[in-house]
Design a protein around this motif. Structure first.
Motif, mmCIF file in Angstrom:
data_model
loop_
_atom_site.group_PDB
_atom_site.id
_atom_site.type_symbol
_atom_site.label_atom_id
_atom_site.label_comp_id
_atom_site.label_asym_id
_atom_site.label_seq_id
_atom_site.Cartn_x
_atom_site.Cartn_y
_atom_site.Cartn_z
ATOM 1 N N LEU A 120 0.866 -1.173 0.000
ATOM 2 C CA LEU A 120 0.000 0.000 0.000
ATOM 3 C C LEU A 120 0.907 1.228 0.000
ATOM 4 O O LEU A 120 1.722 1.405 0.913
ATOM 5 N N ARG A 121 0.775 2.079 -0.989
ATOM 6 C CA ARG A 121 1.624 3.271 -1.102
ATOM 7 C C ARG A 121 0.764 4.510 -0.909
ATOM 8 O O ARG A 121 -0.180 4.746 -1.658
ATOM 9 N N PHE A 122 1.131 5.286 0.111
ATOM 10 C CA PHE A 122 0.300 6.403 0.560
ATOM 11 C C PHE A 122 0.797 7.741 0.024
ATOM 12 O O PHE A 122 1.930 7.869 -0.445
ATOM 13 N N ASP A 123 -0.064 8.748 0.143
ATOM 14 C CA ASP A 123 0.231 10.073 -0.393
ATOM 15 C C ASP A 123 1.464 10.713 0.228
ATOM 16 O O ASP A 123 2.130 11.527 -0.403
ATOM 17 N N ASP A 124 1.752 10.374 1.502
ATOM 18 C CA ASP A 124 2.888 10.980 2.185
ATOM 19 C C ASP A 124 4.190 10.231 1.926
ATOM 20 O O ASP A 124 5.208 10.510 2.558
ATOM 21 N N GLY A 125 4.179 9.262 1.022
ATOM 22 C CA GLY A 125 5.372 8.480 0.731
ATOM 23 C C GLY A 125 5.498 7.222 1.566
ATOM 24 O O GLY A 125 6.400 6.415 1.340
ATOM 25 N N GLY A 126 4.612 7.041 2.533
ATOM 26 C CA GLY A 126 4.652 5.867 3.386
ATOM 27 C C GLY A 126 4.231 4.613 2.634
ATOM 28 O O GLY A 126 3.445 4.676 1.683
ATOM 29 N N VAL A 127 4.772 3.486 3.058
ATOM 30 C CA VAL A 127 4.466 2.200 2.439
ATOM 31 C C VAL A 127 4.148 1.194 3.544
ATOM 32 O O VAL A 127 4.817 1.160 4.578
ATOM 33 N N LEU A 128 3.123 0.382 3.335
ATOM 34 C CA LEU A 128 2.780 -0.688 4.264
ATOM 35 C C LEU A 128 2.558 -1.983 3.499
ATOM 36 O O LEU A 128 1.976 -1.962 2.406
ATOM 37 N N PRO A 129 3.001 -3.115 4.072
ATOM 38 C CA PRO A 129 2.690 -4.403 3.460
ATOM 39 C C PRO A 129 1.245 -4.776 3.761
ATOM 40 O O PRO A 129 0.642 -4.279 4.708
ATOM 41 N N ALA A 130 0.679 -5.657 2.955
ATOM 42 C CA ALA A 130 -0.694 -6.093 3.184
ATOM 43 C C ALA A 130 -0.930 -7.421 2.478
ATOM 44 O O ALA A 130 -0.185 -7.800 1.565
ATOM 45 N N ASN A 131 -1.962 -8.099 2.929
ATOM 46 C CA ASN A 131 -2.385 -9.340 2.298
ATOM 47 C C ASN A 131 -3.601 -9.045 1.434
ATOM 48 O O ASN A 131 -4.591 -8.492 1.910
ATOM 49 N N SER A 132 -3.533 -9.412 0.170
ATOM 50 C CA SER A 132 -4.602 -9.057 -0.767
ATOM 51 C C SER A 132 -5.935 -9.690 -0.395
ATOM 52 O O SER A 132 -6.998 -9.114 -0.628
ATOM 53 N N TYR A 133 -5.903 -10.877 0.231
ATOM 54 C CA TYR A 133 -7.154 -11.534 0.611
ATOM 55 C C TYR A 133 -7.841 -10.780 1.752
ATOM 56 O O TYR A 133 -9.072 -10.656 1.779
#
Length: 260
Positions: A20-33
């Motif tokens: 997940l790539r956010f407007d402030d440049g932050g990134v988080l991992p995630a599970n698509s399910y």
């Protein structure tokens, strides 16, 4: 014990196949399910990212490029990493369980919930409004400190100047959700915000809290029910609730003398 944010990031790394790539440049991992289960909007984004990744994989001849293409990337437009870390604990098993603590946090839950069709966020925000609608009174002291989530560009708040700061010694991170008692939420100041919340809840079809907001609007600003600016745009169902509440007999307050 790890912080709620750390617990959340650890949970999101489990079987992560998406960024997940956010407007402030932050990134988080995630599970698509997990994303697809809770959000129809993110389900569509996952499907689009999968199609893009498959296309890249077919056109790539190197194993390194193929490995990179297996990670789906979803741009989270209009949301910062901090905002997402505030709302995501409401549908992840963190300890202690999170609760909505502030009016600003409730609005953030509802706006992000509406944007991404996140039912847990909408439900939690609606439950807060239903439980605290009676705090929306003109007798509350005015407080104007903003919720820190709105300092970043992204989701604009129409009501940010009304949020209660919870206590005079609260830190600027009051809107971070890490548990707390929801029994003493002092409400925003003035009748205008009662109508703002009512229109907002009606727009999002929050049937859980609408009866409480209608009741409070009539209680604190009965004359305002006849002001077009207050009721303009309300659904037929909510207008019917207003009419029914106005027609209900007013129960006089007890005098406290002991003779009834």
């Amino acid at each position: 014990m790890a912080s709620v944010d750390q617990q959340l990031e650890d949970l999101m790394r489990l079987n992560a196949d998406t960024e997940l790539r956010f407007d402030d440049g932050g990134v988080l991992p995630a599970n698509s399910y997990v994303l697809s289960f809770f959000s129809s909007v993110l389900r569509g984004a996952v499907e689009a990212a999968e199609a893009h990744a498959s296309s890249r994989k077919r056109s790539s001849s190197s194993s390194a490029s193929s490995s990179r293409s297996s990670t789906k990337v979803i741009p989270m437009q209009g949301v910062t990493k901090k905002q997402w870390l505030t709302v995501a604990p409401f549908w992840h098993p963190v300890t202690p369980p999170v609760v909505v603590k502030t009016w600003g946090e409730a609005e953030l839950l509802l706006k992000i919930g509406s944007r991404f069709d996140l039912r847990p966020a909408l439900d939690k925000g609606s439950e807060f409004l239903a439980a605290n609608a009676d705090k929306l009174t003109a007798s509350q002291p005015a407080r104007t400190r903003k919720c820190v989530m709105y300092e970043a560009a992204g989701i604009d708040s129409d009501m940010e100047d009304y949020w209660d700061s919870e206590s005079e010694d609260s830190s600027d991170d009051d809107c971070s959700s890490n548990g707390g008692d929801s029994s003493s939420h002092a409400g925003p100041d003035g009748n205008e915000v009662v109508w703002k919340w009512l229109r907002f809840a009606d727009e999002l079809h929050l049937t859980t809290c609408l009866p409480a907001l209608v009741k409070q609007a009539v209680k604190v600003d009965r004359a305002g029910c006849r002001v077009t600016a207050n009721t303009q745009g309300l659904s037929a169902a909510t207008l019917q609730q207003l009419v029914a509440e106005l027609a209900a007999p007013v129960v006089p307050a007890r005098s406290g003398t002991g003779f009834y």
